[in-house]
Design an enzyme around this catalytic site. Structure first.
Site, short mmCIF file in Angstrom:
data_model
loop_
_atom_site.label_atom_id
_atom_site.label_comp_id
_atom_site.label_asym_id
_atom_site.label_seq_id
_atom_site.Cartn_x
_atom_site.Cartn_y
_atom_site.Cartn_z
N ASP A 106 -16.60 26.27 -43.88
CA ASP A 106 -16.64 27.20 -42.74
C ASP A 106 -15.52 27.01 -41.74
O ASP A 106 -15.63 27.41 -40.58
CB ASP A 106 -17.99 27.03 -42.02
CG ASP A 106 -18.17 25.62 -41.46
OD1 ASP A 106 -17.24 24.79 -41.59
OD2 ASP A 106 -19.24 25.34 -40.88
N GLU A 128 -20.00 25.65 -51.02
CA GLU A 128 -20.87 25.48 -49.84
C GLU A 128 -21.09 26.85 -49.17
O GLU A 128 -20.96 27.04 -47.96
CB GLU A 128 -20.31 24.48 -48.82
CG GLU A 128 -21.39 23.82 -47.99
CD GLU A 128 -20.84 22.86 -46.95
OE1 GLU A 128 -20.15 23.29 -46.01
OE2 GLU A 128 -21.11 21.64 -47.06
N GLU A 142 -17.50 28.54 -36.67
CA GLU A 142 -17.77 28.27 -38.09
C GLU A 142 -18.78 29.22 -38.71
O GLU A 142 -18.67 29.57 -39.89
CB GLU A 142 -18.24 26.82 -38.27
CG GLU A 142 -17.15 25.77 -38.08
CD GLU A 142 -16.91 25.40 -36.62
OE1 GLU A 142 -17.62 25.94 -35.73
OE2 GLU A 142 -16.00 24.59 -36.36
N HIS A 219 -17.69 16.15 -32.13
CA HIS A 219 -16.38 16.82 -32.08
C HIS A 219 -16.45 18.33 -31.94
O HIS A 219 -15.44 18.97 -31.72
CB HIS A 219 -15.59 16.49 -33.35
CG HIS A 219 -16.08 17.23 -34.55
ND1 HIS A 219 -17.15 16.78 -35.29
CD2 HIS A 219 -15.69 18.40 -35.14
CE1 HIS A 219 -17.38 17.63 -36.28
NE2 HIS A 219 -16.52 18.63 -36.21
N ARG A 221 -16.55 22.27 -31.18
CA ARG A 221 -16.02 23.06 -30.06
C ARG A 221 -17.08 23.35 -29.01
O ARG A 221 -16.83 23.27 -27.82
CB ARG A 221 -15.43 24.38 -30.58
CG ARG A 221 -13.98 24.26 -30.94
CD ARG A 221 -13.39 25.56 -31.44
NE ARG A 221 -11.94 25.52 -31.41
CZ ARG A 221 -11.16 24.82 -32.22
NH1 ARG A 221 -11.71 24.05 -33.13
NH2 ARG A 221 -9.85 24.85 -32.11
N HIS A 252 -13.05 11.26 -33.24
CA HIS A 252 -12.24 12.33 -33.84
C HIS A 252 -10.86 12.28 -33.17
O HIS A 252 -10.73 11.85 -32.03
CB HIS A 252 -12.94 13.66 -33.55
CG HIS A 252 -12.39 14.85 -34.28
ND1 HIS A 252 -11.19 15.43 -33.94
CD2 HIS A 252 -12.87 15.57 -35.32
CE1 HIS A 252 -10.96 16.45 -34.75
NE2 HIS A 252 -11.97 16.56 -35.60
C1 UD1 Z 1 -12.10 21.50 -37.37
C2 UD1 Z 1 -12.97 22.68 -37.82
C3 UD1 Z 1 -14.43 22.28 -37.76
C4 UD1 Z 1 -14.70 20.99 -38.52
C5 UD1 Z 1 -13.73 19.91 -38.07
C6 UD1 Z 1 -13.88 18.69 -38.93
C7 UD1 Z 1 -12.22 24.96 -37.29
C8 UD1 Z 1 -12.17 26.04 -36.29
N1 UD1 Z 1 -12.78 23.80 -36.92
O1 UD1 Z 1 -12.42 21.28 -36.02
O2 UD1 Z 1 -15.21 23.32 -38.35
O3 UD1 Z 1 -16.01 20.58 -38.25
O4 UD1 Z 1 -12.38 20.38 -38.18
O5 UD1 Z 1 -13.41 17.54 -38.31
O6 UD1 Z 1 -11.77 25.15 -38.38
N2 UD1 Z 1 -6.11 16.38 -34.59
C9 UD1 Z 1 -5.16 15.40 -34.85
N3 UD1 Z 1 -5.08 14.88 -36.12
C10 UD1 Z 1 -5.87 15.30 -37.15
C11 UD1 Z 1 -6.84 16.27 -36.86
C12 UD1 Z 1 -6.94 16.82 -35.59
O7 UD1 Z 1 -4.43 14.99 -33.96
O8 UD1 Z 1 -5.73 14.80 -38.27
C13 UD1 Z 1 -6.21 16.95 -33.22
C14 UD1 Z 1 -5.09 17.97 -32.90
O9 UD1 Z 1 -4.73 17.84 -31.56
C15 UD1 Z 1 -5.78 19.31 -33.12
C16 UD1 Z 1 -7.19 18.99 -32.62
O10 UD1 Z 1 -7.45 17.66 -33.09
O11 UD1 Z 1 -5.16 20.36 -32.42
C17 UD1 Z 1 -8.28 19.93 -33.08
O12 UD1 Z 1 -8.23 20.17 -34.48
P1 UD1 Z 1 -8.90 21.52 -35.07
O13 UD1 Z 1 -8.78 21.51 -36.55
O14 UD1 Z 1 -8.41 22.71 -34.35
O15 UD1 Z 1 -10.42 21.40 -34.62
P2 UD1 Z 1 -11.53 20.37 -35.07
O16 UD1 Z 1 -12.38 20.09 -33.89
O17 UD1 Z 1 -10.92 19.25 -35.80
N1 UDP Z 2 -16.36 10.86 -41.67
C1 UDP Z 2 -15.42 9.88 -42.02
N2 UDP Z 2 -14.98 9.03 -41.04
C2 UDP Z 2 -15.39 9.11 -39.74
C3 UDP Z 2 -16.32 10.14 -39.40
C4 UDP Z 2 -16.77 11.00 -40.39
O1 UDP Z 2 -15.04 9.76 -43.18
O2 UDP Z 2 -14.95 8.32 -38.92
C5 UDP Z 2 -16.83 11.80 -42.71
C6 UDP Z 2 -18.33 11.96 -42.84
O3 UDP Z 2 -18.86 11.01 -43.72
C7 UDP Z 2 -18.47 13.39 -43.36
C8 UDP Z 2 -17.28 14.10 -42.79
O4 UDP Z 2 -16.37 13.10 -42.35
O5 UDP Z 2 -18.38 13.43 -44.78
C9 UDP Z 2 -17.71 14.95 -41.63
O6 UDP Z 2 -16.61 15.42 -40.97
P1 UDP Z 2 -16.70 16.06 -39.52
O7 UDP Z 2 -17.89 15.54 -38.80
O8 UDP Z 2 -15.36 15.88 -38.90
O9 UDP Z 2 -16.84 17.62 -39.85
P2 UDP Z 2 -18.11 18.58 -40.09
O10 UDP Z 2 -18.87 18.05 -41.23
O11 UDP Z 2 -18.87 18.63 -38.81
O12 UDP Z 2 -17.48 19.91 -40.38
#
Ligand code: UD1
Ligand code: UDP
Length: 378
Positions: A106, A128, A142, A219, A221, A252
């Site tokens: 999602d 999924e 999502e 984490h 939004r 995160h």
């Molecule tokens: C995204 C997904 C969310 C998912 C989550 C998993 C969308 C809209 N959101 O949210 O559904 O649950 O990933 O974790 O698709 N960043 C880093 N390094 C990384 C990753 C992220 O620095 O490896 C920082 C960056 O500043 C980035 C911010 O995190 O801009 C947010 O990342 P983003 O993918 O927009 O949102 P998530 O909250 O990670």
């Molecule tokens: N996870 C990980 N390391 C961490 C935190 C989470 O490997 O420090 C794994 C967790 O086991 C799960 C996935 O990341 O499989 C979940 O990711 P996240 O919570 O970022 O996204 P969501 O599932 O909410 O989309």
């Protein structure tokens, strides 16, 4: 006849598009399964919505992207992710068109890459599929991303019977829905087998030194801002009520999340703040803690699979099976509710009731989802 055989024997080119940590963890078993079979040639496309968090997750499964669009920006907007993925993935499809594309879950990567495939009439498999909270603002964005991806998909790989029913109600064709279980169970089973009861050789495990602990992640939004503040204050209060208890908080990488968590937790000696843990270390932490507190999607499935008590820090969930099975409690982010539910579990009452339910079947599958997906694609 000979022509037909040639078509049947032709290797199918499958592009698997992933962008974030959970997509990497949940698609890794699918990629590995498809690559085990001679009928498929798999290209892994990373959009780079996540950078280090994606590579960390893929690396554990000894996988690396075949193409990486590297789109991530600090504090990126939804418009940025969606438009860059649409253009970038579309360009890769044009350069080397696959027979089918697989997307997962999602995220904005999921929706935008499914749209790029649709625009080119490339059949899409959505892994999924069919989860619904029925609230477009939670999880945001999502819920809508998943609805869009389901509408665009040719084949729906639904993890549970409930997700199949959701799809049917929206008019999806039954013959195109495959109830496979969730691939996260495949990843989790394989990881538990590899861990074989060992303790991570890592700083956080040394700091815990065998003491009971809470595992917290947040984490989403819709948690940014005040809800995240309430989550942090709740953890501090639970620790105050339970002397001797520790907390592990793998943060995160999002700076909007880290700044808040650091502000609340940095000076607290009973809270271990860390970078995201490697997947096997996180699995160890889920399996070893006294209680999980999380707003994550995947963690709800993993806690259920591990039969671990978890407080879900959300008002609604698209994974009601986790709550029905008993190990997850939907508590929202209201401080007093979170603290009282946590205390009840830590005192043993609810935990005992959940123990009684441990014999119940895992609603998220049996660890064979990836092979069912590969069979269906064949
Ligand atoms: C995204 C997904 C969310 C998912 C989550 C998993 C969308 C809209 N959101 O949210 O559904 O649950 O990933 O974790 O698709 N960043 C880093 N390094 C990384 C990753 C992220 O620095 O490896 C920082 C960056 O500043 C980035 C911010 O995190 O801009 C947010 O990342 P983003 O993918 O927009 O949102 P998530 O909250 O990670
Ligand atoms: N996870 C990980 N390391 C961490 C935190 C989470 O490997 O420090 C794994 C967790 O086991 C799960 C996935 O990341 O499989 C979940 O990711 P996240 O919570 O970022 O996204 P969501 O599932 O909410 O989309």
């Amino acid at each position: 006849m000979a022509g037909e055989t040639a078509v049947l024997n032709k290797t199918k080119k499958i592009d698997v598009v992933i962008g974030t940590r959970p997509e990497a963890i949940k698609m890794a078993p699918v990629i590995l399964e498809l690559r085990r079979r001679e009928s498929f040639a798999v290209r892994v496309i990373a959009t780079g919505q996540h950078t280090d968090m994606l590579r960390q997750a893929l690396g554990y499964f000894s996988l690396a992207p075949d193409a990486d669009l590297g789109i991530m920006k600090d504090r990126q907007t939804l418009d940025h992710i969606t438009s860059s993925v649409l253009l970038g993935v579309g360009g890769l499809f044009d350069g080397d068109p696959p027979d089918a594309a697989l997307v997962h879950g999602d995220t904005s990567t999921t929706f935008a890459s499914a749209l790029a495939a649709f625009y080119r009439r490339i059949p899409i498999g959505h892994v999924e599929a069919g989860l619904r909270s029925f609230d477009m603002s939670r999880p945001f964005p999502e819920e809508m991303n998943r609805v869009f991806a389901d509408r665009l998909a040719t084949w729906h790989f639904a993890p549970t019977e409930l997700s199949r029913e959701n799809l049917l109600r929206e008019g999806a064709r039954n013959g195109r829905i495959y109830v496979t279980g969730n691939t996260v169970v495949d990843a989790l089973h394989a990881t538990l087998e590899r861990l074989a009861g060992s303790v991570p050789d890592a700083d956080f495990a040394r700091k815990l030194s065998g003491r009971a602990f809470i595992l917290l992640t947040a984490h989403r939004r819709e948690s940014w801002g005040e809800p995240l503040g309430r989550i942090c204050r709740s953890l501090l209060e639970v620790l105050e009520r339970h002397p001797g208890l520790m907390a592990l908080v793998p943060m995160h990488k999002n700076p909007a999340v880290r700044e808040v968590m650091r502000g609340f937790f940095e000076k607290n000696e009973r809270i271990i703040l860390s970078d995201p843990l490697d997947y096997p270390d996180f699995v160890w932490a889920m399996n070893s803690c006294a209680l999980i507190m999380s707003d994550s999607g995947g963690v709800q499935e993993e806690a259920t699979t591990l039969r671990k008590p978890a407080l879900i820090l959300r008002d609604v969930t698209e994974r009601p099976e986790a709550v029905e099975q008993g190990s997850c409690v939907l508590v929202g982010t209201d401080g007093p509710r979170v603290v009282s539910e946590a205390s009840a579990i830590l005192a043993g009452g609810r935990a005992c009731r959940m123990l009684m339910e441990r014999c119940s079947r895992n609603p998220f599958g049996d660890g064979l989802a990836s092979s069912r997906i590969a069979d269906a694609l064949l």
